[in-house]
Design an enzyme around this catalytic site. Structure first.
Site, PDB file in Angstrom:
ATOM      1  N   HIS A 120      -5.924  -6.865  16.760  1.00 39.84           N
ATOM      2  CA  HIS A 120      -4.480  -6.756  16.472  1.00 39.84           C
ATOM      3  C   HIS A 120      -4.146  -6.628  14.983  1.00 39.84           C
ATOM      4  O   HIS A 120      -3.518  -7.508  14.394  1.00 39.84           O
ATOM      5  CB  HIS A 120      -3.694  -7.905  17.097  1.00 39.84           C
ATOM      6  N   ASP A 139      -3.028  -7.494  23.457  1.00 40.82           N
ATOM      7  CA  ASP A 139      -2.771  -8.883  23.075  1.00 40.82           C
ATOM      8  C   ASP A 139      -1.604  -9.461  23.866  1.00 40.82           C
ATOM      9  O   ASP A 139      -0.900 -10.348  23.380  1.00 40.82           O
ATOM     10  CB  ASP A 139      -2.535  -9.039  21.567  1.00 40.82           C
ATOM     11  N   HIS A 176      -8.051  -6.260  24.914  1.00 41.67           N
ATOM     12  CA  HIS A 176      -7.732  -7.607  24.401  1.00 41.67           C
ATOM     13  C   HIS A 176      -6.460  -8.102  25.088  1.00 41.67           C
ATOM     14  O   HIS A 176      -5.379  -7.621  24.811  1.00 41.67           O
ATOM     15  CB  HIS A 176      -7.508  -7.538  22.884  1.00 41.67           C
ATOM     16  N   LYS A 230     -15.999 -14.372  20.797  1.00 38.74           N
ATOM     17  CA  LYS A 230     -14.620 -14.283  20.300  1.00 38.74           C
ATOM     18  C   LYS A 230     -14.393 -15.310  19.204  1.00 38.74           C
ATOM     19  O   LYS A 230     -14.750 -16.479  19.365  1.00 38.74           O
ATOM     20  CB  LYS A 230     -13.676 -14.524  21.485  1.00 38.74           C
ATOM     21  N   HIS A 269      -9.956 -12.812  15.407  1.00 40.11           N
ATOM     22  CA  HIS A 269      -8.564 -12.920  14.959  1.00 40.11           C
ATOM     23  C   HIS A 269      -8.659 -13.256  13.468  1.00 40.11           C
ATOM     24  O   HIS A 269      -8.932 -14.404  13.108  1.00 40.11           O
ATOM     25  CB  HIS A 269      -7.877 -14.039  15.750  1.00 40.11           C
ATOM     26  N   HIS A 324      -4.590 -11.818  27.287  1.00 40.22           N
ATOM     27  CA  HIS A 324      -4.644 -13.250  27.606  1.00 40.22           C
ATOM     28  C   HIS A 324      -4.025 -13.498  28.981  1.00 40.22           C
ATOM     29  O   HIS A 324      -2.828 -13.827  29.067  1.00 40.22           O
ATOM     30  CB  HIS A 324      -3.861 -14.059  26.563  1.00 40.22           C
TER      31      HIS A 324
HETATM   32  O1  DOR Z   1       0.404 -14.376  19.321  1.00 37.22           O
HETATM   33  C1  DOR Z   1      -0.684 -14.732  19.732  1.00 37.22           C
HETATM   34  N1  DOR Z   1      -0.810 -15.301  20.941  1.00 37.22           N
HETATM   35  N2  DOR Z   1      -1.755 -14.567  18.975  1.00 37.22           N
HETATM   36  C2  DOR Z   1      -2.950 -15.056  19.322  1.00 37.22           C
HETATM   37  O2  DOR Z   1      -3.882 -14.891  18.584  1.00 37.22           O
HETATM   38  C3  DOR Z   1      -3.109 -15.844  20.555  1.00 37.22           C
HETATM   39  C4  DOR Z   1      -2.082 -15.531  21.527  1.00 37.22           C
HETATM   40  C5  DOR Z   1      -1.968 -16.553  22.618  1.00 37.22           C
HETATM   41  O3  DOR Z   1      -3.007 -16.883  23.199  1.00 37.22           O
HETATM   42  O4  DOR Z   1      -0.884 -17.008  22.909  1.00 37.22           O
HETATM   43 ZN    ZN Z   2      -5.059 -12.368  21.346  1.00 36.32          ZN
HETATM   44 ZN    ZN Z   3      -5.371 -13.199  18.014  1.00 30.83          ZN
END
Ligand code: DOR
Ligand code: ZN
Ligand code: ZN
Length: 343
Positions: free
Chosen positions: A175, A251, A13, A95, A134, A15
């Site tokens: 998470h 995450d 997981h 997702k 989430h 980004h």
């Molecule tokens: O802290 C976070 N940042 N939680 C999330 O669910 C998304 C992520 C983000 O994409 O910045």
């Molecule tokens: Zn995330």
């Molecule tokens: Zn998340």
């Protein structure tokens, strides 16, 4: 112990974003994790096969050696047909972020509306597509806004309902931040797994907010927000337990400094450059180094039904100072000395 060698790990997981940010951050992950689950909460969400194909191609241009596990977001426009087509094009994950709960989630479906998407979930269940969520509820039962600290626990009944209704759907609880959710995952059937981050095993709410609940350290602010020490302990216990339901998903969520300086700040912590060294330290401190490999390199792949990565990575005990920034993005533990490094 001076060093360890483990099978190459997965980040189940993260980004990596798009455009310039992707170019800047992807290698921090891909140098260490040859494979990872790429979250699609981009400004224009990855919601169709075409979106996923375009995003995959963009990732491939930045690092052709990285294997992205692609996702599409459940939005108000998702249909069974979209899910079927995506799965046929190697999109493994549906997702879920409830609307307006986190970054770029405006098009998401509310927890209270999920029942309208049961045909979509039924299709995912039949295909063997992962439903990765989430799980935070922004509102209580009466519709009143909840403080961030209570949002995960209030999502548990919705999650239970999905798990009860779709006994063969592979569900990931992303998470986990509370002892209640850890307990729920432990007690849930085998088709329910969870990702754990390293920052939620280190931070607690007092590292994020002052005594009035105001965010005092935007760099430690993420969603779900870090909870109490008992919760952190429960996360560490689950992480180091050897229970295959729990596997690593960083995450890692980079935001530029300018977004972190806003009020409220953007939620997300950029951990990719330090995640594995921090895990080593944590597992060592908990006499569990021998369990690290399963947590980062085996249990996630097995839950997903994927072959394990080939190749190995060496970690050595050799102190280094974490740089404060990568470009405009603050790095978690920037300026601190870590004991473990990747050889
Ligand atoms: O802290 C976070 N940042 N939680 C999330 O669910 C998304 C992520 C983000 O994409 O910045
Ligand atoms: Zn995330
Ligand atoms: Zn998340």
């Amino acid at each position: 112990m001076r060093g360890i060698i483990i099978r190459c790990p997965d980040d189940m997981h993260f980004h990596p974003r798009t455009g310039k940010m992707l170019k800047n951050v992807l290698l921090c992950t891909s140098k260490v994790f040859p494979r990872g689950v790429v979250m699609g909460n981009l400004p224009k969400p990855v919601a169709t096969t075409d979106d996923a194909q375009m995003y995959r191609a963009e990732i491939y241009c930045v690092d052709p050696n990285f294997s992205p596990i692609m996702t599409i977001m459940l939005t108000k426009s998702t249909t069974p047909q979209i899910v079927k087509e995506a799965f046929g094009r190697d999109v493994r994950v549906l997702k879920y972020i409830p609307n307006n709960v986190s970054t770029n989630s405006e098009e998401g479906v509310a927890l209270t509306e999920l029942h309208n998407f049961y045909p979509v979930l039924e299709t995912a269940e039949k295909l063997g597509m992962i439903f990765s969520g989430h799980w935070e509820s922004p509102l209580d039962e009466s519709g009143a806004p909840l403080p961030e600290i209570d949002r995960e626990v209030h999502a548990i009944p919705f999650l239970q309902e999905i798990v009860r209704h779709f006994p063969n759907l592979k569900v990931v609880v992303e998470h986990v931040t509370t002892r209640e959710m850890i307990q729920y995952v432990e007690s849930a059937p085998k088709n329910v797994g969870a990702t754990l981050t390293v920052h939620h095993a280190i931070l607690n709410i007092s590292n994020v907010c002052d005594s009035e609940g105001k965010i005092r350290s935007p760099d430690n602010y993420c969603k779900p927000i870090a909870k109490g020490m008992i919760d952190t302990d429960a996360i560490i216990r689950a992480m180091t337990s050897g229970n295959p339901k729990f596997f690593f998903g960083s995450d890692s969520a980079p935001h530029p400094m300018s977004a972190k300086e806003k009020i409220p700040p953007a939620a997300g912590i950029f951990t990719a450059p330090v995640a594995l060294p921090l895990l080593c330290q944590l597992f060592e401190e908990n006499d569990a180094l021998s369990r690290l490999e399963n947590f980062v390199s085996r249990f996630g792949a097995e839950f997903y039904g994927l072959p394990l990565n080939e190749g190995e990575i060496t970690l050595r005990k050799n102190p280094w100072t974490v740089p404060d920034y990568l470009g405009l993005v603050h790095i978690f533990k920037g300026g601190k000395v870590l004991n473990w490094r990747i050889a």
